[in-house]
Design a protein around this motif. Structure first.
Motif, PDB file in Angstrom:
ATOM      1  N   CYS A   1       2.822   4.844   0.246  1.00  0.00           N
ATOM      2  CA  CYS A   1       2.208   4.176  -0.902  1.00  0.00           C
ATOM      3  C   CYS A   1       2.846   2.799  -1.069  1.00  0.00           C
ATOM      4  CB  CYS A   1       2.388   5.007  -2.168  1.00  0.00           C
ATOM      5  SG  CYS A   1       1.265   4.491  -3.461  1.00  0.00           S
ATOM      6  N   VAL A   2       2.068   1.789  -0.833  1.00  0.00           N
ATOM      7  CA  VAL A   2       2.523   0.415  -1.020  1.00  0.00           C
ATOM      8  C   VAL A   2       1.281  -0.442  -1.276  1.00  0.00           C
ATOM      9  CG1 VAL A   2       2.489  -0.032   1.482  1.00  0.00           C
ATOM     10  CG2 VAL A   2       3.882  -1.464   0.002  1.00  0.00           C
ATOM     11  N   HIS A   3       1.404  -1.357  -2.167  1.00  0.00           N
ATOM     12  CA  HIS A   3       0.225  -2.141  -2.533  1.00  0.00           C
ATOM     13  C   HIS A   3       0.654  -3.414  -3.256  1.00  0.00           C
ATOM     14  CE1 HIS A   3       0.987  -0.490  -6.504  1.00  0.00           C
ATOM     15  NE2 HIS A   3       1.035   0.710  -5.961  1.00  0.00           N
ATOM     16  N   LEU A   4      -0.296  -4.250  -3.551  1.00  0.00           N
ATOM     17  CA  LEU A   4       0.004  -5.467  -4.297  1.00  0.00           C
ATOM     18  C   LEU A   4       0.562  -5.122  -5.677  1.00  0.00           C
ATOM     19  CD1 LEU A   4      -3.145  -7.729  -3.718  1.00  0.00           C
ATOM     20  CD2 LEU A   4      -0.900  -7.984  -2.690  1.00  0.00           C
ATOM     21  N   LYS A   5       1.497  -5.914  -6.112  1.00  0.00           N
ATOM     22  CA  LYS A   5       1.957  -5.768  -7.488  1.00  0.00           C
ATOM     23  C   LYS A   5       0.761  -6.070  -8.397  1.00  0.00           C
ATOM     24  CE  LYS A   5       5.554  -7.550 -10.475  1.00  0.00           C
ATOM     25  NZ  LYS A   5       6.476  -8.661 -10.700  1.00  0.00           N
TER      26      LYS A   5
ATOM     27  N   ASN B   1       6.747   3.847  -0.264  1.00  0.00           N
ATOM     28  CA  ASN B   1       7.228   5.200  -0.530  1.00  0.00           C
ATOM     29  C   ASN B   1       6.437   6.193   0.308  1.00  0.00           C
ATOM     30  OD1 ASN B   1       9.221   4.653  -2.506  1.00  0.00           O
ATOM     31  ND2 ASN B   1       7.587   4.241  -3.985  1.00  0.00           N
TER      32      ASN B   1
ATOM     33  N   PRO C   1       3.024 -10.651  -4.223  1.00  0.00           N
ATOM     34  CA  PRO C   1       4.042  -9.699  -3.754  1.00  0.00           C
ATOM     35  C   PRO C   1       3.520  -8.265  -3.736  1.00  0.00           C
ATOM     36  CG  PRO C   1       4.600 -10.562  -5.936  1.00  0.00           C
ATOM     37  CD  PRO C   1       3.417 -11.320  -5.457  1.00  0.00           C
ATOM     38  N   ILE C   2       4.119  -7.453  -2.889  1.00  0.00           N
ATOM     39  CA  ILE C   2       3.741  -6.035  -2.847  1.00  0.00           C
ATOM     40  C   ILE C   2       4.870  -5.184  -3.420  1.00  0.00           C
ATOM     41  CG2 ILE C   2       2.164  -6.224  -0.885  1.00  0.00           C
ATOM     42  CD1 ILE C   2       4.452  -4.978   0.843  1.00  0.00           C
ATOM     43  N   VAL C   3       4.505  -3.980  -3.811  1.00  0.00           N
ATOM     44  CA  VAL C   3       5.495  -3.028  -4.339  1.00  0.00           C
ATOM     45  C   VAL C   3       5.200  -1.644  -3.777  1.00  0.00           C
ATOM     46  CG1 VAL C   3       5.934  -4.229  -6.520  1.00  0.00           C
ATOM     47  CG2 VAL C   3       4.054  -2.590  -6.387  1.00  0.00           C
ATOM     48  N   GLY C   4       6.209  -0.800  -3.748  1.00  0.00           N
ATOM     49  CA  GLY C   4       6.001   0.596  -3.363  1.00  0.00           C
ATOM     50  C   GLY C   4       5.353   1.331  -4.519  1.00  0.00           C
TER      51      GLY C   4
ATOM     52  N   THR D   1       1.270   1.996 -11.384  1.00  0.00           N
ATOM     53  CA  THR D   1       1.559   3.276 -10.753  1.00  0.00           C
ATOM     54  C   THR D   1       1.646   4.421 -11.757  1.00  0.00           C
ATOM     55  OG1 THR D   1       3.861   2.641 -10.832  1.00  0.00           O
ATOM     56  CG2 THR D   1       2.723   2.383  -8.727  1.00  0.00           C
TER      57      THR D   1
END
Lengths: 75, 233
Positions: free
Chosen positions: B180-184, B214, A71-74, B23
Motif C-alpha cells: 500500500c503506497v500512494h500519493l499523499k 506497507n 509526495p507519496i506515503v505508505g 488512510t
C-alpha cells in the motif's frame, strides 16, 4: 519551448516557457522551486514522451518536458 | 446541503463530511444503503475522491437514494418521477402540503445537479490524467489499463502492477505481493495521477518506494484474472 506538468486536482496543470525569454523562464523556475519545497519530485521526459528519464532536482530551462509529482506515503 | 446520500449507477455520493487522513477516514466509511424493502449499513474499504468536503466513491451499485435512517423511520417514502433526474424518493409526513412537497423535491433536484457537476469536474480531471499517461505508454497500453485497471511497470530490479487509484503489486514468480503506497492526499487527485506517480517513481527510485510502502499480503498470480493481461504489455 519548455513545459512543466504538475499533477493536480484538475489532472495536471501546465506551465510553458520559452527558455530564450528570461522573464518566462524565471516564472517557471520559481514555480518549480516552490513545488520542490512542497515535496514534489521532478522528472524529465524525453521528446517522444514514452520513456521517462532521470529525476531532476534543479530547474533545467532546456529540459523539454518536466513532470512534477506530489509526495507519496505508505498506506 | 441536507444530510443524506444517494447513488447513480456509476458513482456513490454522500453529503456526509469526511475528515481525517486518507488512510483512516476515506478508506473505511460506513454508509446507509436504502433498498425497496430494507435499510442496511455497510462498511466499505475503498478509495474515493473528496470534493468540497464530500466523499465521492465509485461503485456499480444501482441504488438511487438514501436518507438518514431516522428520517426513514419517521416518514413513508414517496416516489416522484422527473424527466431529467429520474425517480426520486423523498420522505415527508403524510399531511405535508403540496408546497412542502415541492420544496423538498426542489431541494433534492438541486442536490442532484450539484453532484452531477462534481462528477463532471472529477471526470474531466481523470481524462486529463489519462491523456498524460497515454504520452508515456501509448494508446494500446492505455486501452489495456482501462480494461484491467492495472498498469505493468518494470522497476530498476523488480516488476510491478500498479493499480488504478494507487497501491502496487510486486510480481515474484507466480505470486504477487501487495503493497500500500500512494500519493499523499490521494483522494484529491484523479486515480490515474496516482498511477503516473507510482510508475515514474518505480522506474527511477524503486527502493525508496518500497521503503515507504506497507506490505499487505500476497496472493497467487493466477488468482487475479486481470493480471496476466496487464502484465503482457
Amino acid at each position: 519551448m519548455g513545459e512543466m506538468k504538475i499533477l493536480s486536482e484538475e489532472g495536471d496543470t501546465k506551465i510553458s516557457w520559452n527558455p530564450e525569454k528570461e522573464k518566462e523562464t524565471e516564472i517557471a523556475r520559481d514555480k518549480f522551486n516552490e513545488m520542490i519545497k512542497k515535496g514534489f519530485k521532478a522528472f524529465r521526459v524525453d521528446d517522444s514522451g514514452k520513456k521517462t528519464n532521470r529525476r531532476i532536482d534543479e530547474f533545467l530551462p532546456y529540459a523539454g518536458t518536466i513532470i512534477l509529482i506530489p509526495p507519496i506515503v505508505g498506506g | 446541503m441536507a444530510p443524506g446520500s444517494y447513488y447513480s449507477n456509476e458513482t456513490y455520493y454522500t453529503t456526509q463530511t469526511v475528515t481525517g487522513s486518507a488512510t483512516t477516514a476515506y478508506t473505511n466509511c460506513t454508509f446507509d444503503f436504502a433498498t425497496s424493502a430494507s435499510t442496511s449499513s455497510v462498511t466499505y474499504w475503498t478509495t474515493g475522491t473528496v470534493y468540497d468536503s464530500k466523499f465521492i466513491y465509485a461503485c456499480d451499485t444501482d441504488i438511487v437514494y438514501s436518507e438518514p435512517s431516522w428520517v426513514k423511520n419517521m416518514y413513508n417514502g414517496r416516489k416522484f418521477h422527473h424527466p431529467e433526474y429520474g425517480d426520486v424518493v423523498i420522505y415527508v409526513s403524510d399531511d405535508a402540503t403540496e408546497e412542502e412537497i415541492q420544496e423538498h423535491l426542489e431541494h433534492r433536484y438541486s442536490e442532484i445537479r450539484y453532484q452531477r457537476e462534481i462528477k463532471k469536474l472529477t471526470d474531466m480531471a481523470e481524462i486529463k490524467a489519462q491523456d498524460l499517461l497515454k504520452d508515456f505508454i501509448g494508446e494500446n497500453e492505455l486501452k489495456i489499463y482501462n480494461e484491467t485497471g492495472r498498469l505493468y511497470v518494470k522497476g530498476e530490479k523488480g516488476e510491478y502492477i500498479v493499480r488504478k487509484g494507487g497501491t502496487i503489486q510486486k510480481i515474484e514468480g507466480k505470486n504477487v505481493i501487495d503493497f500500500c503506497v500512494h500519493l499523499k492526499d490521494r483522494s484529491k487527485y484523479p486515480p490515474t495521477d496516482n498511477v503516473i506517480a507510482l510508475k515514474l517513481l518505480l522506474e527511477e527510485e524503486e527502493s525508496n518506494v518500497l521503503k515507504l510502502a506497507n506490505r499487505r499480503g500476497s496472493s497467487s498470480f493466477d488468482s487475479i484474472d486481470e493480471l496476466p493481461l496487464a502484465a503482457c504489455m
